[in-house]
Write a protein that holds these residues in place. Structure first.
Motif, PDB file in Angstrom:
ATOM      1  N   ARG A  68      39.604  53.609  36.948  1.00 16.44           N
ATOM      2  CA  ARG A  68      40.364  53.543  38.189  1.00 16.44           C
ATOM      3  C   ARG A  68      41.055  54.870  38.492  1.00 16.44           C
ATOM      4  NH1 ARG A  68      38.995  49.323  35.942  1.00 16.44           N
ATOM      5  NH2 ARG A  68      38.690  47.391  37.088  1.00 16.44           N
ATOM      6  N   ASP A  80      49.738  48.009  36.157  1.00 14.03           N
ATOM      7  CA  ASP A  80      48.334  48.252  35.818  1.00 14.03           C
ATOM      8  C   ASP A  80      47.803  49.428  36.642  1.00 14.03           C
ATOM      9  OD1 ASP A  80      46.900  47.364  38.224  1.00 14.03           O
ATOM     10  OD2 ASP A  80      47.413  45.339  37.660  1.00 14.03           O
ATOM     11  N   ASP A  81      46.661  49.930  36.238  1.00 15.60           N
ATOM     12  CA  ASP A  81      46.148  51.157  36.868  1.00 15.60           C
ATOM     13  C   ASP A  81      45.870  50.972  38.358  1.00 15.60           C
ATOM     14  OD1 ASP A  81      46.238  52.809  34.626  1.00 15.60           O
ATOM     15  OD2 ASP A  81      44.377  51.979  33.858  1.00 15.60           O
ATOM     16  N   THR A  82      45.312  49.812  38.701  1.00 11.09           N
ATOM     17  CA  THR A  82      44.964  49.605  40.107  1.00 11.09           C
ATOM     18  C   THR A  82      46.214  49.599  40.973  1.00 11.09           C
ATOM     19  OG1 THR A  82      43.117  48.282  39.343  1.00 11.09           O
ATOM     20  CG2 THR A  82      43.635  48.147  41.676  1.00 11.09           C
ATOM     21  N   LEU A 114      35.037  47.775  33.673  1.00 11.53           N
ATOM     22  CA  LEU A 114      36.053  48.369  32.806  1.00 11.53           C
ATOM     23  C   LEU A 114      35.568  49.750  32.419  1.00 11.53           C
ATOM     24  CD1 LEU A 114      36.927  45.376  30.447  1.00 11.53           C
ATOM     25  CD2 LEU A 114      38.154  46.143  32.483  1.00 11.53           C
ATOM     26  N   VAL A 132      46.876  52.776  32.088  1.00 14.52           N
ATOM     27  CA  VAL A 132      47.250  51.542  31.400  1.00 14.52           C
ATOM     28  C   VAL A 132      46.052  51.066  30.578  1.00 14.52           C
ATOM     29  CG1 VAL A 132      48.172  49.207  31.709  1.00 14.52           C
ATOM     30  CG2 VAL A 132      48.805  50.981  33.317  1.00 14.52           C
ATOM     31  N   CYS A 157      39.742  38.187  29.176  1.00 12.85           N
ATOM     32  CA  CYS A 157      38.916  36.985  29.309  1.00 12.85           C
ATOM     33  C   CYS A 157      38.294  36.502  27.979  1.00 12.85           C
ATOM     34  CB  CYS A 157      37.844  37.230  30.363  1.00 12.85           C
ATOM     35  SG  CYS A 157      37.016  35.750  30.857  1.00 12.85           S
ATOM     36  N   GLY A 184      39.280  41.527  32.900  1.00 19.96           N
ATOM     37  CA  GLY A 184      38.205  42.196  32.168  1.00 19.96           C
ATOM     38  C   GLY A 184      38.484  42.339  30.694  1.00 19.96           C
ATOM     39  N   HIS A 185      39.744  42.651  30.352  1.00 23.55           N
ATOM     40  CA  HIS A 185      40.091  42.826  28.943  1.00 23.55           C
ATOM     41  C   HIS A 185      40.470  41.518  28.263  1.00 23.55           C
ATOM     42  CE1 HIS A 185      40.638  47.085  30.212  1.00 23.55           C
ATOM     43  NE2 HIS A 185      40.251  47.328  28.987  1.00 23.55           N
ATOM     44  N   ARG A 229      37.398  34.772  37.478  1.00 26.73           N
ATOM     45  CA  ARG A 229      37.458  36.172  37.036  1.00 26.73           C
ATOM     46  C   ARG A 229      37.008  37.114  38.142  1.00 26.73           C
ATOM     47  NH1 ARG A 229      33.863  38.142  31.986  1.00 26.73           N
ATOM     48  NH2 ARG A 229      32.216  37.637  33.468  1.00 26.73           N
ATOM     49  N   ARG A 257      35.710  40.474  38.916  1.00 24.38           N
ATOM     50  CA  ARG A 257      35.040  41.467  38.063  1.00 24.38           C
ATOM     51  C   ARG A 257      35.675  42.855  38.169  1.00 24.38           C
ATOM     52  NH1 ARG A 257      28.897  41.916  37.942  1.00 24.38           N
ATOM     53  NH2 ARG A 257      29.129  42.368  40.148  1.00 24.38           N
ATOM     54  N   GLY A 258      36.418  43.063  39.239  1.00 31.22           N
ATOM     55  CA  GLY A 258      37.085  44.360  39.375  1.00 31.22           C
ATOM     56  C   GLY A 258      38.486  44.376  38.788  1.00 31.22           C
ATOM     57  N   CYS A 259      38.898  43.260  38.193  1.00 26.23           N
ATOM     58  CA  CYS A 259      40.272  43.171  37.679  1.00 26.23           C
ATOM     59  C   CYS A 259      40.300  43.597  36.215  1.00 26.23           C
ATOM     60  CB  CYS A 259      40.794  41.747  37.827  1.00 26.23           C
ATOM     61  SG  CYS A 259      42.379  41.507  37.007  1.00 26.23           S
ATOM     62  N   GLU A 260      41.125  44.602  35.941  1.00 23.83           N
ATOM     63  CA  GLU A 260      41.190  45.102  34.571  1.00 23.83           C
ATOM     64  C   GLU A 260      41.870  44.104  33.640  1.00 23.83           C
ATOM     65  OE1 GLU A 260      43.798  48.161  36.706  1.00 23.83           O
ATOM     66  OE2 GLU A 260      44.260  48.510  34.609  1.00 23.83           O
ATOM     67  N   LEU A 262      50.439  43.358  32.150  1.00 24.05           N
ATOM     68  CA  LEU A 262      49.827  44.149  31.088  1.00 24.05           C
ATOM     69  C   LEU A 262      50.840  45.045  30.402  1.00 24.05           C
ATOM     70  CD1 LEU A 262      46.595  45.438  32.755  1.00 24.05           C
ATOM     71  CD2 LEU A 262      46.774  43.891  30.860  1.00 24.05           C
ATOM     72  N   TYR A 283      33.610  40.634  28.204  1.00 23.98           N
ATOM     73  CA  TYR A 283      34.464  41.679  28.794  1.00 23.98           C
ATOM     74  C   TYR A 283      33.937  42.026  30.185  1.00 23.98           C
ATOM     75  CZ  TYR A 283      36.444  42.012  24.164  1.00 23.98           C
ATOM     76  OH  TYR A 283      37.058  41.698  22.989  1.00 23.98           O
ATOM     77  N   GLY A 284      34.840  42.558  31.018  1.00 25.00           N
ATOM     78  CA  GLY A 284      34.494  42.782  32.415  1.00 25.00           C
ATOM     79  C   GLY A 284      33.444  43.869  32.620  1.00 25.00           C
TER      80      GLY A 284
END
Lengths: 359, 408
Positions: B357, A94-96, B84, B120, A321, A318-319, A310, A312-315, A281, B80-81
């Motif tokens: 990000r 993932d991006d992070t 994002l 991603v 949920c 976030g997508h 959750r 809130r900073g997790c992609e 992902l 949704y978060g």
């Protein structure tokens, strides 16, 4: 006795005494940032893979809104808390995780490092590509080629570790759970801080003794916890004190970390990691795979409800949920945003949830 | 002289008119519609006569028209978060509540193409959109380049001293897989002649766009970021089109003439590097800065959208597109220094795009590398690209002015 063993493990996790000991013995300790990193391969090179978990939540060099895991790892790293690691390995899951790896390279300049390029497709080409990634990883970390014999030994050790965890996880799902959510999380966190052959000795005893436990039957509601790189023991403690039985989870730091045994040889290892779907992902159908994984966990543990923790900073959260909520609409579900880290704030909502759906 | 832009506005108007006209004609013919993201191999859109729509460009459009706020809120209230990508939240909001979205809406897709040539997140978005529409998608998994796979990349052309052929070969095999996917969904085989011609156009256009970016580094800064920022539309999305080439030829000739005359966009006092996805709701901020003599000869975000296309090696060119510094590990960040020196910058305005990000995590390393190597200070502003609520424009102006004063 089980309690004592787990506390001993957890003390070691907090002090990192084993990891520091390995370093003093001249061994390479490699910090990993994601459960998609094939630890068996690193282990077979004579190094010790250790999933990094941070303790800080006050970002200075990365944005304040990224996930708790990344903030914790990075800030702990720049404070020197990971002084026992010689290298870092992550993957493009993932991006992070990708940019956390990059930031750690940029600011910390670890002696050894590698970023595994994770193929998204799951075909023959992807297997071949991933196999080469593992070979490159070993070469980069140690300067030596991967040894199939050593890899097979490492795979056996990890498979034994996974068997123990499978047994313990099953005990959580019994009508009277024999392992609590806190105990489970402490075991999993502890497993990041020592060699698997070392923790296997503890797990053998814990499994044997836990079988004889009576289990806990006075809970009000059985719940599955859903989330990602979660490691907040305090919150689980709070939930259990309120009458929740934490019977399963899909965290990639816990219930999502261990499933799937690797077959012998590099091919077997490749297939295990490419079929892993707990929170990954980087797959063609990650959402579908994740929902199926959660379904299997909820079903096998007979959970009455789901608590989505959750970040809130997790992609990933976030997508995914809304789809998870939709898929499990027939099961009582609550979503808690866990970015504040203050457990008192969640109590009111959890109380309302257990009042509405618990016994 | 307060503000003297290049006058690209009319060129863009013509570009978009032709783009929309093509879209309309192909829709009438019943050609397939697909959604694409930035850094996708956009030439293939023209090879296969696909009707393209771009969630990022559409979201930027919604931001500039003011509807993105409602759409972002719609997305968050649907679960949704918060943190994002704004492009995702705006697009998913427009799918959930099209009545709140700026018209015309994007045509619904028959399929989606995503890549990991930047993030991603593109893959995540694609998965959500494909699931919502019940359509197929194809993913091209580019590497995230590290010192193990690439050396000395030119920040503008994306040419590298060395790229590991192993990764190039793997990515090319996936791009060929994409071609097979497109043949299948579009119901036609690859027209080799068409393929060759589209890449010839792409090569010519890419060269001109790179030259425009180079000329922007002249002293005084010849153009405004209000007009340069939209070059990303060409770089990302329409590089293989004839109308992009027409635009590039005229735009290049205009800026070249201006540089020859040593005319600037304003009475230049300070030269700034900028990076980050443009805050599409507040582009006037650039005009404001430029009117005060704070010019932007170097926009690393625009530069990231450019690459030198080589029609003799089309598949390798599609791989090269991913060699922008935002898809390379930070230990390779030194590639930005060459143009930072060439542009003779006094400072940097870096935008942290909340939810992105990629651009946000790299801003502090950019600030540090500019400071350590060139002694150039940076101002970092929180600036989500589609949500003006987080970026108070008056506060931003005050911060920029104070920063500029410190540079003078």
């Amino acid at each position: 006795m089980v309690e004592e063993l787990i506390e001993e493990l957890y003390r070691n996790y907090l002090t990192k005494s084993y990891l520091r000991g390995y370093k003093m013995d001249g061994r390479l300790v490699i910090g990993t940032l994601c459960n998609t990193v094939p630890e068996e391969a690193i282990h077979s090179c004579g190094a010790i893979p250790s999933r990094l978990i941070g303790s800080s939540n006050t970002p200075s060099k990365i944005p304040s809104w990224v996930c708790i895991y990344a903030k914790g790892v990075f800030e702990s790293a720049i404070r020197g808390e990971f002084d026992y690691i010689t290298g870092i390995v992550s993957s493009t899951s993932d991006d992070t995780k990708i940019h956390l790896y990059s930031a750690m390279l940029f600011y910390l300049k670890p002696e050894r490092h590698y970023l595994i390029q994770l193929p998204y497709q799951k075909d023959g080409d992807a297997e071949e590509f991933y196999k080469n990634e593992i070979l490159r990883l070993c070469k980069k970390l140690t300067g030596s080629d991967l040894s199939e014999d050593k890899l097979n030994k490492s795979i056996s050790i990890y498979n034994r570790f996974r068997e123990f965890l499978f047994e313990l996880d099953s005990m959580r799902g019994e009508e009277k759970p024999k392992i609590s959510g806190v105990e489970w999380m402490k075991i999993l966190l502890s497993s990041t801080a020592m060699l698997k052959e070392e923790i296997n000795k503890y797990l053998l005893k814990i499994v044997e003794e836990a079988k004889d436990r009576d289990g806990v039957g006075d809970y009000r509601m059985r719940v599955h916890l859903s989330g990602n790189d979660f490691f907040n023991i305090e919150l689980i403690e709070t939930m259990e004190s309120m009458g929740f039985a934490i019977v399963s989870d899909d965290f990639c730091t816990a219930g999502g970390y261990y499933p799937g045994f690797a077959g012998k040889s590099l091919d077997g290892l490749v297939r295990r990691y490419l079929s892993q779907s707990a929170c990954n992902l980087a797959s063609e159908n990650s959402l579908k795979e994740r929902i199926e994984f959660i379904e299997s966990k909820v079903s096998s543990s007979n959970a009455d409800g789901i608590v989505i923790l959750r970040d809130r900073g997790c992609e990933v959260c976030g997508h995914q949920c809304p789809f998870i909520m939709e898929e499990f609409r027939d099961i009582p579900t609550i979503v808690l945003d866990v970015d504040s880290g203050v457990t008192e704030q969640y109590q009111t909502r959890l109380e309302a949830f257990i009042e509405a759906y618990g016994d | 002289m307060d503000w003297n832009p290049l006058g690209y506005k009319n060129l863009y108007r013509e570009l978009f008119r032709k783009h929309l006209q093509r879209q309309e004609e192909l829709l009438k013919k019943g050609n397939k519609t697909a959604w694409f993201f930035s850094f996708a191999p956009s030439e293939l859109i023209y090879v296969f006569d696909i009707v393209p729509a771009y969630p990022e460009q559409y979201s930027a459009y919604c931001a500039s028209r003011g509807s993105s706020l409602d759409l972002i809120d719609e997305s968050i209230s649907s679960g949704y978060g918060h943190f994002l990508c704004d492009y995702f939240k705006t697009t998913v909001g427009s799918i959930i509540s099209p009545e709140k979205a700026t018209k015309p809406l994007m045509p619904p897709p028959d399929f989606i193409v995503d890549t990991r040539a930047l993030c991603v997140a593109h893959h995540e978005m694609s998965e959500v959109f494909a699931r919502k529409f019940g359509i197929p998608k194809y993913t091209v998994n580019y590497p995230y380049w590290t010192e193990d796979s690439v050396r000395n990349v030119d920040e503008l052309t994306k040419e590298a001293e060395w790229v590991d052929p192993y990764y190039v070969s793997y990515t090319v095999s996936q791009l060929k897989g994409l071609v097979r996917f497109l043949e299948n969904v579009c119901g036609e085989g690859l027209d080799e002649e068409r393929f060759r011609k589209v890449f010839e156009i792409s090569e010519k256009t890419s060269k001109l766009l790179i030259e425009i970016a180079r000329l922007m580094m002249s002293r005084p800064t010849p153009g405004s970021q209000r007009e340069i920022a939209d070059l990303v539309f060409l770089g990302f999305f329409v590089l293989g089109s004839e109308y992009a080439l027409e635009f590039a030829e005229k735009a290049y000739s205009t800026i070249k003439e201006r540089v020859k005359k040593k005319e600037g966009v304003s009475n230049e006092k300070i030269r700034l590097l900028t990076f980050g996805i443009m805050p599409w709701h507040s582009l006037a901020l650039y005009e404001y800065c430029e009117m005060k003599g704070m010019n932007f000869p170097l926009n690393l975000y625009v530069n990231a959208s450019l690459h030198l296309s080589d029609s003799s090696k089309p598949f390798e060119s599609m791989v090269r597109r991913s060699l922008h510094f935002t898809n390379c590990s930070y230990d390779l960040l030194e590639c930005i220094l060459k143009n930072a020196k060439r542009a003779e910058i006094d400072g940097a305005l870096l935008l942290e795009n909340t939810g992105c990000r990629i651009t946000s995590m790299i801003t502090r390393p950019i600030a540090d590398i500019l400071n350590e190597n060139l002694g150039v200070p940076s101002l970092i502003l929180e600036a989500p690209q589609c949500d003006p609520r987080v970026m108070n424009i008056e506060r931003a102006k005050t911060q920029i002015e104070a920063f500029a004063e410190s540079l003078m």
